[in-house]
Design a protein around this motif. Structure first.
Motif, PDB file in Angstrom:
ATOM      1  N   SER A  12      12.922  94.945   0.665  1.00 15.65           N
ATOM      2  CA  SER A  12      12.125  93.863   0.091  1.00 15.65           C
ATOM      3  C   SER A  12      10.645  94.234   0.102  1.00 15.65           C
ATOM      4  O   SER A  12      10.085  94.546   1.152  1.00 15.65           O
ATOM      5  CB  SER A  12      12.341  92.565   0.871  1.00 15.65           C
ATOM      6  OG  SER A  12      13.668  92.116   0.744  1.00 15.65           O
ATOM      7  N   GLY A  13      10.036  94.195  -1.061  1.00 13.53           N
ATOM      8  CA  GLY A  13       8.620  94.528  -1.178  1.00 13.53           C
ATOM      9  C   GLY A  13       8.321  95.097  -2.547  1.00 13.53           C
ATOM     10  O   GLY A  13       9.110  94.949  -3.486  1.00 13.53           O
ATOM     11  N   PHE A  14       7.174  95.750  -2.687  1.00 15.14           N
ATOM     12  CA  PHE A  14       6.765  96.336  -3.956  1.00 15.14           C
ATOM     13  C   PHE A  14       7.202  97.796  -4.005  1.00 15.14           C
ATOM     14  O   PHE A  14       6.932  98.564  -3.077  1.00 15.14           O
ATOM     15  CB  PHE A  14       5.255  96.234  -4.140  1.00 15.14           C
ATOM     16  CG  PHE A  14       4.760  94.811  -4.308  1.00 15.14           C
ATOM     17  CD1 PHE A  14       5.621  93.801  -4.710  1.00 15.14           C
ATOM     18  CD2 PHE A  14       3.432  94.492  -4.073  1.00 15.14           C
ATOM     19  CE1 PHE A  14       5.179  92.495  -4.866  1.00 15.14           C
ATOM     20  CE2 PHE A  14       2.978  93.189  -4.221  1.00 15.14           C
ATOM     21  CZ  PHE A  14       3.849  92.187  -4.618  1.00 15.14           C
ATOM     22  N   ILE A  15       7.872  98.173  -5.089  1.00 15.37           N
ATOM     23  CA  ILE A  15       8.401  99.538  -5.212  1.00 15.37           C
ATOM     24  C   ILE A  15       7.784 100.321  -6.363  1.00 15.37           C
ATOM     25  O   ILE A  15       8.116 101.485  -6.562  1.00 15.37           O
ATOM     26  CB  ILE A  15       9.924  99.527  -5.376  1.00 15.37           C
ATOM     27  CG1 ILE A  15      10.323  98.726  -6.617  1.00 15.37           C
ATOM     28  CG2 ILE A  15      10.602  98.976  -4.133  1.00 15.37           C
ATOM     29  CD1 ILE A  15      11.794  98.854  -6.969  1.00 15.37           C
ATOM     30  N   GLY A  16       6.867  99.695  -7.110  1.00 14.16           N
ATOM     31  CA  GLY A  16       6.248 100.413  -8.217  1.00 14.16           C
ATOM     32  C   GLY A  16       5.468  99.482  -9.115  1.00 14.16           C
ATOM     33  O   GLY A  16       5.336  98.281  -8.844  1.00 14.16           O
ATOM     34  N   ALA A  17       4.977 100.042 -10.213  1.00 11.47           N
ATOM     35  CA  ALA A  17       4.236  99.261 -11.211  1.00 11.47           C
ATOM     36  C   ALA A  17       4.359  99.952 -12.557  1.00 11.47           C
ATOM     37  O   ALA A  17       4.406 101.182 -12.631  1.00 11.47           O
ATOM     38  CB  ALA A  17       2.767  99.121 -10.817  1.00 11.47           C
ATOM     39  N   ILE A  38       4.689 103.926 -12.253  1.00 15.64           N
ATOM     40  CA  ILE A  38       4.399 104.575 -10.974  1.00 15.64           C
ATOM     41  C   ILE A  38       5.463 104.098  -9.986  1.00 15.64           C
ATOM     42  O   ILE A  38       5.496 102.923  -9.626  1.00 15.64           O
ATOM     43  CB  ILE A  38       2.993 104.210 -10.463  1.00 15.64           C
ATOM     44  CG1 ILE A  38       1.932 104.527 -11.528  1.00 15.64           C
ATOM     45  CG2 ILE A  38       2.698 104.945  -9.156  1.00 15.64           C
ATOM     46  CD1 ILE A  38       1.907 105.966 -11.980  1.00 15.64           C
ATOM     47  N   TRP A  39       6.349 105.001  -9.577  1.00 14.18           N
ATOM     48  CA  TRP A  39       7.409 104.670  -8.637  1.00 14.18           C
ATOM     49  C   TRP A  39       6.995 105.122  -7.242  1.00 14.18           C
ATOM     50  O   TRP A  39       6.639 106.283  -7.044  1.00 14.18           O
ATOM     51  CB  TRP A  39       8.717 105.357  -9.024  1.00 14.18           C
ATOM     52  CG  TRP A  39       9.309 104.888 -10.314  1.00 14.18           C
ATOM     53  CD1 TRP A  39       9.267 105.506 -11.522  1.00 14.18           C
ATOM     54  CD2 TRP A  39      10.057 103.675 -10.511  1.00 14.18           C
ATOM     55  NE1 TRP A  39       9.933 104.769 -12.470  1.00 14.18           N
ATOM     56  CE2 TRP A  39      10.429 103.635 -11.882  1.00 14.18           C
ATOM     57  CE3 TRP A  39      10.447 102.627  -9.672  1.00 14.18           C
ATOM     58  CZ2 TRP A  39      11.176 102.586 -12.419  1.00 14.18           C
ATOM     59  CZ3 TRP A  39      11.181 101.583 -10.209  1.00 14.18           C
ATOM     60  CH2 TRP A  39      11.544 101.567 -11.569  1.00 14.18           C
ATOM     61  N   LEU A  40       7.070 104.228  -6.277  1.00 11.86           N
ATOM     62  CA  LEU A  40       6.705 104.577  -4.911  1.00 11.86           C
ATOM     63  C   LEU A  40       7.838 105.299  -4.189  1.00 11.86           C
ATOM     64  O   LEU A  40       7.606 106.035  -3.233  1.00 11.86           O
ATOM     65  CB  LEU A  40       6.316 103.318  -4.123  1.00 11.86           C
ATOM     66  CG  LEU A  40       5.135 102.504  -4.673  1.00 11.86           C
ATOM     67  CD1 LEU A  40       4.808 101.360  -3.723  1.00 11.86           C
ATOM     68  CD2 LEU A  40       3.912 103.378  -4.901  1.00 11.86           C
ATOM     69  N   GLU A  42      12.406 104.108  -0.450  1.00 14.27           N
ATOM     70  CA  GLU A  42      11.530 104.928   0.392  1.00 14.27           C
ATOM     71  C   GLU A  42      10.072 104.636   0.034  1.00 14.27           C
ATOM     72  O   GLU A  42       9.715 104.466  -1.116  1.00 14.27           O
ATOM     73  CB  GLU A  42      11.823 106.417   0.179  1.00 14.27           C
ATOM     74  CG  GLU A  42      13.125 106.897   0.805  1.00 14.27           C
ATOM     75  CD  GLU A  42      13.323 108.388   0.625  1.00 14.27           C
ATOM     76  OE1 GLU A  42      12.319 109.135   0.662  1.00 14.27           O
ATOM     77  OE2 GLU A  42      14.486 108.806   0.436  1.00 14.27           O
ATOM     78  N   ASN A  43       9.241 104.573   1.047  1.00 16.83           N
ATOM     79  CA  ASN A  43       7.802 104.327   0.856  1.00 16.83           C
ATOM     80  C   ASN A  43       7.514 102.955   0.252  1.00 16.83           C
ATOM     81  O   ASN A  43       6.486 102.749  -0.388  1.00 16.83           O
ATOM     82  CB  ASN A  43       7.172 105.416  -0.032  1.00 16.83           C
ATOM     83  CG  ASN A  43       5.665 105.449   0.089  1.00 16.83           C
ATOM     84  OD1 ASN A  43       5.106 105.367   1.172  1.00 16.83           O
ATOM     85  ND2 ASN A  43       4.980 105.566  -1.040  1.00 16.83           N
ATOM     86  N   ILE A  44       8.436 102.007   0.446  1.00 19.03           N
ATOM     87  CA  ILE A  44       8.247 100.662  -0.101  1.00 19.03           C
ATOM     88  C   ILE A  44       7.017 100.006   0.527  1.00 19.03           C
ATOM     89  O   ILE A  44       6.737 100.186   1.718  1.00 19.03           O
ATOM     90  CB  ILE A  44       9.507  99.806   0.132  1.00 19.03           C
ATOM     91  CG1 ILE A  44       9.430  98.493  -0.659  1.00 19.03           C
ATOM     92  CG2 ILE A  44       9.733  99.543   1.624  1.00 19.03           C
ATOM     93  CD1 ILE A  44      10.745  97.724  -0.675  1.00 19.03           C
ATOM     94  N   TYR A  52      -0.652 103.834  -1.236  1.00 22.60           N
ATOM     95  CA  TYR A  52       0.754 104.216  -1.332  1.00 22.60           C
ATOM     96  C   TYR A  52       1.005 105.175  -2.498  1.00 22.60           C
ATOM     97  O   TYR A  52       2.037 105.843  -2.539  1.00 22.60           O
ATOM     98  CB  TYR A  52       1.634 102.969  -1.488  1.00 22.60           C
ATOM     99  CG  TYR A  52       1.997 102.322  -0.170  1.00 22.60           C
ATOM    100  CD1 TYR A  52       3.302 102.312   0.290  1.00 22.60           C
ATOM    101  CD2 TYR A  52       1.025 101.710   0.615  1.00 22.60           C
ATOM    102  CE1 TYR A  52       3.637 101.728   1.503  1.00 22.60           C
ATOM    103  CE2 TYR A  52       1.334 101.110   1.822  1.00 22.60           C
ATOM    104  CZ  TYR A  52       2.641 101.126   2.268  1.00 22.60           C
ATOM    105  OH  TYR A  52       2.966 100.548   3.473  1.00 22.60           O
ATOM    106  N   CYS A  53       0.084 105.226  -3.443  1.00 21.03           N
ATOM    107  CA  CYS A  53       0.258 106.086  -4.612  1.00 21.03           C
ATOM    108  C   CYS A  53       0.172 107.575  -4.269  1.00 21.03           C
ATOM    109  O   CYS A  53       0.527 108.425  -5.091  1.00 21.03           O
ATOM    110  CB  CYS A  53      -0.776 105.748  -5.686  1.00 21.03           C
ATOM    111  SG  CYS A  53      -0.376 104.246  -6.606  1.00 21.03           S
ATOM    112  N   SER A  54      -0.301 107.908  -3.068  1.00 21.47           N
ATOM    113  CA  SER A  54      -0.438 109.327  -2.713  1.00 21.47           C
ATOM    114  C   SER A  54       0.905 110.043  -2.682  1.00 21.47           C
ATOM    115  O   SER A  54       0.955 111.264  -2.811  1.00 21.47           O
ATOM    116  CB  SER A  54      -1.133 109.461  -1.352  1.00 21.47           C
ATOM    117  OG  SER A  54      -0.357 108.860  -0.336  1.00 21.47           O
TER     118      SER A  54
END
Length: 405
Positions: free
Chosen positions: A76-81, A123-125, A159-161, A197-199
């Motif tokens: 649960s959270g943001f995984i991309g944009a 952009i996928w995290l 991953e990295n959510i 997180y984009c790194s």
């Protein structure tokens, strides 16, 4: 302005729209490049314009359709944009719940999301390079069972959510439920957090809301593939440091840029570069080792998919005989100092094969004249270079452009 900068800018202005759904639905977006709103959100959908940004919020899997397991990490959270290119309507089932309700349960009124938002760039995290998106989407759309096992794919996507806990710790909060609203309150905090997180993010470009597949033609069928002439080896200058930050445009100015066309142009240029190098490698292997070895030169990104960490598998003669080598092709019409992007997956593969991995940088490519220059970087040279963590951009010289392939 590059895609990540545009996304961060829109988020920071409080103009990003939240799109919320179970995480397995985002696997379909990974494959298709679109998201769907139901009829209750048609007003939101109809108001979207090219250049708008949707932030992808995932929730737990819907256990009515996904094999049950204990999700790790938290999903649960943001995984991309994603950057909006256009909208459309659909009439057939594409998401897993739609497929199962329609084709397995035979529901007369299945829950549908017919209002599609197509993305030019996402952009996928998560670690999406490990997800066979097209194959997985085919499994989803052909599903004949009550539930589907998506455990490993969901875990890679999560991953990295950017979790709600991490957002709260940074000073940003939003309602965990709901979709279609703009994230306005403390948007500048979310922008800084998302940028951090984009790194380790992955940029995917989409055209007509499907992942652009390589054109299915052989080297002999590519017009002029052997006619392209390399004019020599020209390496980047060593006179500059990091690029300066681009000026952030005001609201509305970004929409003058055709992201969809840029993505298609970059994809076409990248494929052309790969085919030029592939043809050259076939010719070299034929001359060095004979006709029996030519079939072992493989255009991997075309034949096996783009998740291998390199584009071409070829042969070289070494101390132990003929061995495989791996080429990642980066092509630009810009000069030798034009920066290029390299993915986390490509860096991992370069690290694992320091003596057999090479970046082939085609630059100053003139399609009309059929000419280009090139230089090459060994894995060790690549890993020793200055990289800006934009998934990652290799700063080879003074001038910076955003060629993606």
């Amino acid at each position: 302005m590059d895609v990540i900068s545009h996304v961060i800018d829109v988020i920071g202005r409080g103009e990003a729209v939240k799109a919320n759904g179970p995480i397995e639905h985002w696997l379909t977006t990974l494959a298709t490049g679109f998201w769907g709103f139901d009829d209750s959100k048609e007003g939101v959908w109809s108001g979207l314009q090219e250049g708008d940004v949707l932030i992808f919020q995932s929730g737990p899997p819907n256990w009515d359709f996904v094999d049950k397991y204990k999700p790790k990490p938290n999903v649960s959270g943001f995984i991309g944009a994603g950057v909006v290119s256009h909208t459309s309507k659909k009439d057939g089932p594409r998401w897993l719940s739609e497929v199962i309700e329609s084709n397995v349960h035979g529901a007369l009124t299945p829950k549908l999301w017919p209002n599609l938002v197509h993305f030019s760039d996402v952009i996928w995290l998560g670690n999406v390079d490990l997800i066979p998106a097209q194959e997985l989407q085919a499994r989803i759309e052909e599903c004949k069972s009550q539930t589907l096992d998506l455990k490993s794919h969901i875990e890679h996507l999560a991953e990295n959510i950017l979790s709600f806990g991490a957002m709260v710790s940074a000073g940003f909060t939003c309602a965990p439920m709901g979709t279609g609203g703009r994230l306005i309150k403390r948007a500048e905090v979310l922008a800084r957090l998302f940028q951090s997180y984009c790194s380790v993010s992955t940029h995917r470009a989409y055209a007509d809301s499907t992942v652009v597949a390589p054109v299915d033609f052989g080297v002999a069928e590519l017009p002029g593939s052997y006619d392209f002439k390399c004019l020599g080896n020209v390496t980047p200058s060593k006179r500059s440091a990091r690029p300066s930050q681009a000026t952030v445009p005001r609201k509305g100015s970004i929409r003058k840029k055709d992201y969809l066309q840029e993505a298609a142009d970059n994809q076409e240029l990248g494929l052309l570069g790969e085919l030029i190098v592939f043809a050259a490698e076939q010719s070299r292997v034929l001359n060095e080792f004979g006709e029996g070895y030519v079939s072992r030169v493989i255009h991997v990104s075309k034949e096996e998919g783009d998740g291998a960490g390199y584009d071409i598998r070829t042969l070289r003669r070494g101390l132990s005989g003929v061995t495989e080598h791996y080429l990642e092709v980066k092509t630009t019409s810009g000069n030798a100092n034009t920066a290029f992007f390299i993915s986390e997956n490509e860096l991992r593969f370069a690290t694992s094969e320091p003596d057999r991995y090479e970046v082939v940088r085609l630059h100053s490519l003139d399609r009309d004249a059929g000419e280009y220059f090139e230089y090459r970087l060994t894995a060790r040279e690549l890993l020793g270079m200055d990289m800006a963590p934009v998934s990652y951009r290799v700063n080879v010289g003074a001038e910076v452009a955003s060629d993606l392939d």
